[in-house]
Design a protein around this motif. Sequence first.
Motif, PDB file in Angstrom:
ATOM      1  N   GLY A   1     -10.859 -76.116  35.893  1.00 39.37           N
ATOM      2  CA  GLY A   1     -10.490 -76.002  34.498  1.00 39.37           C
ATOM      3  C   GLY A   1      -9.426 -74.986  34.165  1.00 39.37           C
ATOM      4  N   ASP A   2      -8.909 -74.224  35.142  1.00 38.57           N
ATOM      5  CA  ASP A   2      -7.898 -73.225  34.806  1.00 38.57           C
ATOM      6  C   ASP A   2      -6.551 -73.532  35.436  1.00 38.57           C
ATOM      7  OD1 ASP A   2      -8.542 -72.753  37.409  1.00 38.57           O
ATOM      8  OD2 ASP A   2      -8.877 -70.600  37.185  1.00 38.57           O
ATOM      9  N   GLN A   3      -6.368 -74.784  35.857  1.00 37.22           N
ATOM     10  CA  GLN A   3      -5.089 -75.218  36.381  1.00 37.22           C
ATOM     11  C   GLN A   3      -4.791 -76.602  35.826  1.00 37.22           C
ATOM     12  OE1 GLN A   3      -4.440 -74.841  40.586  1.00 37.22           O
ATOM     13  NE2 GLN A   3      -5.749 -73.032  40.757  1.00 37.22           N
ATOM     14  N   GLY A   4      -3.521 -76.957  35.834  1.00 34.77           N
ATOM     15  CA  GLY A   4      -3.124 -78.261  35.324  1.00 34.77           C
ATOM     16  C   GLY A   4      -1.997 -78.106  34.329  1.00 34.77           C
ATOM     17  N   ALA A   5      -1.843 -79.078  33.445  1.00 35.64           N
ATOM     18  CA  ALA A   5      -0.758 -79.076  32.469  1.00 35.64           C
ATOM     19  C   ALA A   5      -1.327 -79.167  31.063  1.00 35.64           C
ATOM     20  CB  ALA A   5       0.194 -80.242  32.722  1.00 35.64           C
ATOM     21  N   LEU A   6      -0.659 -78.506  30.159  1.00 33.76           N
ATOM     22  CA  LEU A   6      -1.012 -78.547  28.737  1.00 33.76           C
ATOM     23  C   LEU A   6       0.217 -78.990  27.979  1.00 33.76           C
ATOM     24  CD1 LEU A   6      -2.912 -77.968  26.383  1.00 33.76           C
ATOM     25  CD2 LEU A   6      -2.227 -75.575  26.487  1.00 33.76           C
ATOM     26  N   ASN A   7       0.136 -80.162  27.361  1.00 32.49           N
ATOM     27  CA  ASN A   7       1.264 -80.736  26.631  1.00 32.49           C
ATOM     28  C   ASN A   7       1.068 -80.538  25.138  1.00 32.49           C
ATOM     29  OD1 ASN A   7       2.445 -81.747  29.028  1.00 32.49           O
ATOM     30  ND2 ASN A   7       1.060 -83.500  28.977  1.00 32.49           N
ATOM     31  N   ILE A   8       2.098 -79.976  24.502  1.00 37.87           N
ATOM     32  CA  ILE A   8       2.026 -79.612  23.092  1.00 37.87           C
ATOM     33  C   ILE A   8       3.198 -80.241  22.347  1.00 37.87           C
ATOM     34  CG2 ILE A   8       1.910 -77.697  21.454  1.00 37.87           C
ATOM     35  CD1 ILE A   8       1.482 -76.045  24.298  1.00 37.87           C
ATOM     36  N   GLY A   9       2.915 -80.957  21.295  1.00 37.89           N
ATOM     37  CA  GLY A   9       3.969 -81.449  20.418  1.00 37.89           C
ATOM     38  C   GLY A   9       4.108 -80.495  19.239  1.00 37.89           C
ATOM     39  N   ALA A  10       5.329 -80.166  18.856  1.00 37.30           N
ATOM     40  CA  ALA A  10       5.526 -79.210  17.757  1.00 37.30           C
ATOM     41  C   ALA A  10       6.827 -79.505  17.038  1.00 37.30           C
ATOM     42  CB  ALA A  10       5.548 -77.772  18.286  1.00 37.30           C
ATOM     43  N   ILE A  11       6.809 -79.339  15.720  1.00 39.07           N
ATOM     44  CA  ILE A  11       8.070 -79.447  14.996  1.00 39.07           C
ATOM     45  C   ILE A  11       8.981 -78.300  15.443  1.00 39.07           C
ATOM     46  CG2 ILE A  11       7.020 -80.614  13.025  1.00 39.07           C
ATOM     47  CD1 ILE A  11       7.286 -77.946  11.478  1.00 39.07           C
ATOM     48  N   GLU A  12      10.275 -78.478  15.275  1.00 44.10           N
ATOM     49  CA  GLU A  12      11.257 -77.553  15.850  1.00 44.10           C
ATOM     50  C   GLU A  12      11.064 -76.111  15.397  1.00 44.10           C
ATOM     51  OE1 GLU A  12      15.174 -75.423  15.978  1.00 44.10           O
ATOM     52  OE2 GLU A  12      14.326 -76.312  14.161  1.00 44.10           O
ATOM     53  N   THR A  13      10.755 -75.897  14.123  1.00 43.86           N
ATOM     54  CA  THR A  13      10.618 -74.527  13.640  1.00 43.86           C
ATOM     55  C   THR A  13       9.424 -73.825  14.279  1.00 43.86           C
ATOM     56  OG1 THR A  13       9.393 -75.363  11.723  1.00 43.86           O
ATOM     57  CG2 THR A  13      11.736 -74.911  11.408  1.00 43.86           C
ATOM     58  N   LEU A  14       8.314 -74.536  14.436  1.00 40.22           N
ATOM     59  CA  LEU A  14       7.133 -73.926  15.055  1.00 40.22           C
ATOM     60  C   LEU A  14       7.342 -73.716  16.549  1.00 40.22           C
ATOM     61  CD1 LEU A  14       4.288 -75.852  13.194  1.00 40.22           C
ATOM     62  CD2 LEU A  14       5.000 -73.479  12.851  1.00 40.22           C
ATOM     63  N   ALA A  15       8.039 -74.652  17.189  1.00 38.78           N
ATOM     64  CA  ALA A  15       8.337 -74.497  18.616  1.00 38.78           C
ATOM     65  C   ALA A  15       9.189 -73.256  18.858  1.00 38.78           C
ATOM     66  CB  ALA A  15       9.055 -75.737  19.143  1.00 38.78           C
ATOM     67  N   ALA A  16      10.062 -72.957  17.903  1.00 39.89           N
ATOM     68  CA  ALA A  16      10.978 -71.831  18.084  1.00 39.89           C
ATOM     69  C   ALA A  16      10.408 -70.506  17.606  1.00 39.89           C
ATOM     70  CB  ALA A  16      12.294 -72.110  17.349  1.00 39.89           C
ATOM     71  N   TYR A  17       9.613 -70.503  16.525  1.00 39.04           N
ATOM     72  CA  TYR A  17       9.244 -69.242  15.879  1.00 39.04           C
ATOM     73  C   TYR A  17       7.749 -68.927  15.877  1.00 39.04           C
ATOM     74  CZ  TYR A  17      13.988 -69.725  14.152  1.00 39.04           C
ATOM     75  OH  TYR A  17      15.340 -69.893  14.068  1.00 39.04           O
TER      76      TYR A  17
END
Length: 292
Positions: A85-101
Amino acid sequence: MELTYLRTFCAVADNGSYTRAAEVLGYAQSSVTAQIAKLEELYGAVLLERSGRGMIPTFAGSNLLPYARQMLALSAEAKGIISGGDQGALNIGAIETLAAYYLPHRLHRYREQYPGMQLRVQPGSEEDIIAAVKDKSVHFGLIFDVPYSSGGLVTLQLREEPLYVVTHPEHPLAAETAVTPEQLEGEALVLTENTCTYRKQLMHVLRESGVTASVDMEFGNLEGIKQAVKHRWGMAFLPRYAVEEELRTGALTGIPLSGQLEPFYIQLIYRREQRLSPVFTEFIAHMQQQPV
């Protein structure tokens, strides 16, 4: 082996070229080209084509892309569960402003706690992010909107965030404690693309007040908008988190807009059916942490 080809296909689609995809993946360009050719042979269709913007998915490639992301996400999730449970990939979708700030320092703290996790942030419009969460292309989505609700999704309101009319410090309205919609009549506006949720909010308030918006410039990039305001080309409408540094230093001025504004929240969404492993639960906790 097919998952390797699909990962390469997604990298080319995301980066727009074989060369950049090879750099990201650490492959030789010839290896990327060969893997795409094998994938196209496997599916019996041309998946990528050249355009003025570089390599883009064909019609067949566009249909394959969400399935490819979903297969990669499920594979990474399975590996994480099997490995403890502590290895692998975590995929996150985010609008551009939240991804940046909003995301960077929270992801940094999360990565320090779970160095074995591979983090992938997929920017997009709110509509795209919600679709990606629903079709399992990403594990979590970050949106900025009025309270969102969907039967198949869990929505966590992380925090309410004010929206500001953003001006140059020497603009005549910069000294106001609040700006009315009527005061924006005739003002040059520098805004985000028309799919942006808070731009839609501004346009709604202006229409309700009988004000005609004068949109002089549109940017898909927040830094472009802020630079335009700094050069006095117009005024913007942005969430506080996107201009906190400029407000602190006095490079820009943020003024609340009066009117019938619905409160906007930074919100985390994920599938109700999704199994919340310890690393996923900890990710949620990091997203809920407020700045000190």
